[in-house]
Design a protein around this motif. Structure first.
Motif, short mmCIF file in Angstrom:
data_model
loop_
_atom_site.label_atom_id
_atom_site.label_comp_id
_atom_site.label_asym_id
_atom_site.label_seq_id
_atom_site.Cartn_x
_atom_site.Cartn_y
_atom_site.Cartn_z
N PHE A 47 -0.54 5.21 -6.03
CA PHE A 47 -1.75 4.78 -5.31
C PHE A 47 -1.61 3.33 -4.90
O PHE A 47 -1.66 2.43 -5.74
N VAL B 133 0.60 0.89 -4.01
CA VAL B 133 1.37 -0.11 -4.74
C VAL B 133 1.82 -1.21 -3.78
O VAL B 133 2.47 -0.95 -2.78
N ASP C 126 0.82 -1.23 0.00
CA ASP C 126 0.00 0.00 0.00
C ASP C 126 0.85 1.27 0.00
O ASP C 126 0.65 2.16 0.82
N ASP D 57 1.73 4.74 -0.98
CA ASP D 57 1.20 5.96 -1.60
C ASP D 57 2.32 7.00 -1.56
O ASP D 57 3.04 7.10 -0.57
N LYS E 98 -0.72 3.73 -10.64
CA LYS E 98 -1.17 2.46 -10.04
C LYS E 98 -0.38 1.32 -10.65
O LYS E 98 0.00 1.36 -11.81
#
Lengths: 518, 284
Positions: free
Chosen positions: B53, B55, B41, B43, B256
């Motif tokens: 976002f 990753v 996650d 960011d 993303k």
């Protein structure tokens, strides 16, 4: 071309023609711009040449001066006290010895007014130099020594041709001189050819005409004729100028050097006692109210001490500030505020820094007046923003890839900055610092506020002794009444400019030395 | 299985060899390699703008992982998170966790300077220091105290340059400025500089985009050799390069992570339509 595909007679504009037209206009615009650029540079160069030319043409005569050499008898009777004590020797009356030596050159002159004029050929202040020389070498007491001193500034100006126009007429035959009873005037009989030549050279003007013959000198009281009345300036007999007439285009009343002084000077010159020499006084002496003795040494030392203080304060603090602000400081409202204030400080008129120096350093902190320490502090404050701004610009110009390269192999931020970024920014930082220092070197206004405008007779020996600086010295001389200070002012400007060129040369040298490509 | 020998002797129990299937049938490695870098996650914000976002991906050790995607998709941003180079950008903020060998590198106790010694980086434009070739390579080991004597330094420099395939070309001019080399040589010098500090992970941000094909081929060969000892992550715009050098590929789009997996699979059988479009050149 592709245009051939267009139907015949179609009024479609030929695109290539339009492009060509446009292209021609674009080239014209470029040529115009280049011409403007060249014109601007030409104007700048011309202005610079005029500036330097006018200064040099005014200054060059100040770099050499006429010296009067006299055989001075160091009279032991004039030196009271212990002849082995240098302080006692310096209290001796060397002025009288110099006066006696000068009077000895023209022993026949007895009129008091004339003697006063004669003694004005050299300033009494020269006695101090003589005193020092004897104090350094007491063995000279009782001897007759050859003593060289600068001739009075007005006579110097005359000798350089600045006081009056001069015209020498060689006489074919020595005039027959018949002095009158009191020896003040004489009847001169000139040969017809000589009289005609003098009359020719004089023309319609009413200049002074001095006739030299047999070591004597007479000023013609009337027009030049075969039989002329002349006022005796120098009694004949001793060596002097031979059989010449000197025509001075400026009347005696309009110049500050009298006909008699000119006659003595020319006679001394003919005897080899007055000679032109390089003006060492200008460099080795401190300021003086006599232009012929005035020099820039004290101001130069003052400038050097002041610049040292400025450099020691402004450069490290400025560079450190630039590094911190550029590389380490967080970007927030506070650093923005600091940045805005630094930029504003760079635009503050320099006299305001002088006021600050007066209020804070002298009145509040009680530092000495007129001292290079305070001057350096004030100039450092003035220079700081320049150093900081140029330092930051130089740091910013280092490609970020170098910074990243260092960080990526695990260098700390400090290591990256001091090991890699700073060396690359160094040439730019140094250039900025030296430009700031050069600006400070030429600054006058703030130093006037803190009393560095005082008359300083002794060269400063440290940062707290009273001093003045070059630009202030120039300012003082420029406002002096004596005409001879005009040339000296220009000469001092040249010395200041040379100092700046020297600093800039050092900057270029350092730049080359530290410059590295990346 | 036939564990027992006749005669009742208990045969020495051989420990079951862990079946590490490193390559699939095409010779490409599988995800069964130990995970070196594990992100969850992640960011990234530049000021108010969010660049990445959430990753989450695992990057295996001893292999090459390629990040592909159109310009501005966040692949370089993500790469720079792994050695905390984003820390140098004031407005950048990273959320989520990135673990190397199980330790979150954004934890309070982690020193980014030490981290960067473990995670080396090679940039798009070769950026050797304006110093000699020798000093370029010796700089890292020196500041980290990996070497103390001249002999040790010499050994590290020689070893690093050899492993970067540059030794033969520069052995006789180690005192020449590093900036005087050709672009491809400079990039290999930079790689030598990176491996001189003995990192575990090497990040490469479009290392070949400024090089000609011959220099590129040399760098790719080098990457393939280095794979044996390092976890290599490479950002590239060249799909062919990703296919040639990487074992795992991750496709980013608009900040993303669209998909990641064995390179073979991404290029032959992408699951996501956007990946399909990108690798076939329909956008990007």
């Amino acid at each position: 071309m592709t245009d051939a595909a267009l139907p015949a007679g179609a009024s479609a504009p030929d695109p290539s023609a339009a492009i060509k037209k446009r292209l021609a206009a674009r080239y014209r615009a470029e040529r115009r711009f280049r011409a403007y650029g060249i014109a601007a540079i030409a104007v700048a160069v011309a202005a610079l040449l005029v500036l330097v030319g006018s200064i040099v043409s005014q200054a060059y005569s100040a770099f050499w001066t006429y010296e009067l050499a006299l055989d001075v008898t160091v009279d032991p009777e004039r030196i009271p006290g212990d002849p082995s004590n240098p302080a006692d020797i310096q209290r001796g009356d060397f002025g009288v010895m110099l006066q006696n030596a000068l009077r000895g050159e023209f022993p026949d002159e007895t009129r008091n007014a004339r003697i006063r004029e004669l003694l004005a050929l050299s300033t009494r202040l020269n006695s101090a130099t003589l005193g020092r020389r004897v104090a350094d070498n007491p063995a000279l007491i009782g001897q007759t020594i050859r003593f060289k001193m600068p001739i009075s500034d007005e006579v110097d100006r005359y000798l350089k041709g600045q006081a009056t126009g001069r015209d020498w007429v060689r006489l074919d035959a020595a005039p027959a001189v018949t002095p009158d009873a009191d020896g003040e005037t004489a009847a001169l009989r000139l040969s017809p050819a000589d009289a005609a030549r003098i009359a020719d050279a004089v023309g319609d003007a009413e200049p002074s005409v001095i006739v030299f013959s047999n070591g004597g000198a007479w000023r013609l009281s009337g027009p030049a004729a075969q039989t002329a009345e002349g006022e005796q300036l120098i009694a004949p007999g001793a060596p002097g100028v031979e059989d010449r007439a000197l025509i001075l285009s400026t009347p005696e009343a309009d110049r500050r050097v009298s006909d008699a002084q000119i006659a003595w000077t020319e006679t001394l010159r003919a005897r080899g006692d007055v000679k032109a020499a390089f003006n060492t006084y200008l460099f080795a002496n401190t300021d003086s109210r006599e232009p012929e003795l005035a020099g820039v040494f004290a101001a130069l030392m003052g400038s050097i001490f002041t610049m040292l203080v400025t450099m020691v304060l402004a450069v490290p603090v400025g560079v450190a500030t630039a590094i911190y602000l550029e590389e380490f400081a967080p970007k927030n409202r506070w650093t923005d505020l600091v940045e805005v204030n630094i930029n504003n400080l760079a635009a503050v008129p320099s006299i305001v820094f002088g006021l600050l120096g007066l209020a804070v350093f002298i009145n509040f902190l009680g530092m000495p007046r007129s001292a290079p320490l305070v001057g350096g502090l004030v100039l450092a404050l003035m220079t700081l923003p320049v150093v900081i701004i140029s330092g930051r610009a130089a740091l910013k110009a280092v490609p970020p890839s170098i910074r990243e390269a260092a960080l990526a192999v695990g260098a700390s931020r400090t290591q990256a900055v001091f090991g890699h970024v700073l060396p690359l920014a160094m040439p730019g930082i140094m250039t900025g610092s030296i430009i700031g220092l050069a600006q400070a070197l030429g600054e006058t206004a703030p130093l006037l506020m803190i009393g560095m405008v005082a008359f300083v007779a002794d060269a400063p020996t440290g940062v707290t002794s009273p001093a003045t600086v070059m630009p202030v010295q120039i300012f003082i001389w420029a406002t002096s009444a004596e005409r001879a200070f005009e040339a000296r002012t220009a000469a001092a400007i040249i010395i200041l400019l040379s100092l700046m060129i020297l600093m800039n040369a050092a900057a270029i040298f350092l730049r080359r030395k530290f410059e590295r490509r990346w | 299985m036939n564990d027992r020998e006749p005669g009742g002797h208990a045969a020495p129990l051989t420990p079951p060899t862990p079946v590490v299937q490193t390559h699939d049938m095409h010779g490409h490695p599988l995800a069964s390699l130990p995970v070196k870098v594990c992100t969850r996650d992640v960011d990234v914000f530049y000021g108010d703008k969010q660049a990445l976002f959430g990753v989450s991906m695992d990057i295996p050790d001893c292999s090459v992982t390629a990040f592909i995607g159109p310009s501005g998709c966040g692949k370089s941003t993500f790469l720079r998170c792994i050695n905390r180079m984003n820390d140098t950008i004031d407005i950048a903020r990273v959320a989520g966790s990135i673990e190397i060998d199980g330790a979150n590198i954004y934890d309070r106790g982690i020193d980014p300077v030490l981290l960067r010694a473990r995670v080396g980086m090679v940039f798009q434009k070769p950026n050797p220091f304006p110093k000699s070739i020798y000093d370029n390579v010796a700089y890292g080991p020196k500041i980290h105290g990996l070497v103390s004597t001249k002999d040790e330094t010499d050994a590290v420099v020689e070893d690093s340059l050899k492993r970067a395939g540059l030794w033969a070309e520069v052995a006789d001019r180690l005192d020449a400025p590093g900036t005087g080399l050709s672009g491809g040589q400079q990039q290999r010098l930079v790689i030598a500089r990176a491996i001189a500090v003995k990192p575990e992970v090497i990040l490469m941000d479009e290392p070949c985009s400024a090089l000609d094909p011959i220099a590129t081929a040399k760098i790719e060969e080098l990457i393939d050799e280095l794979r044996e000892n390092f976890c290599i992550i490479i950002v590239t715009h060249s799909m062919a390069q990703a296919a040639r050098v990487s074992q795992k590929t991750a496709f980013f789009h608009l900040g993303k992570l669209v998909e990641s997996g064995p390179t073979e699979e991404i290029f032959t059988n992408p699951r996501d339509e956007r990946t399909q479009d990108y690798i076939t050149g329909r956008f990007g």
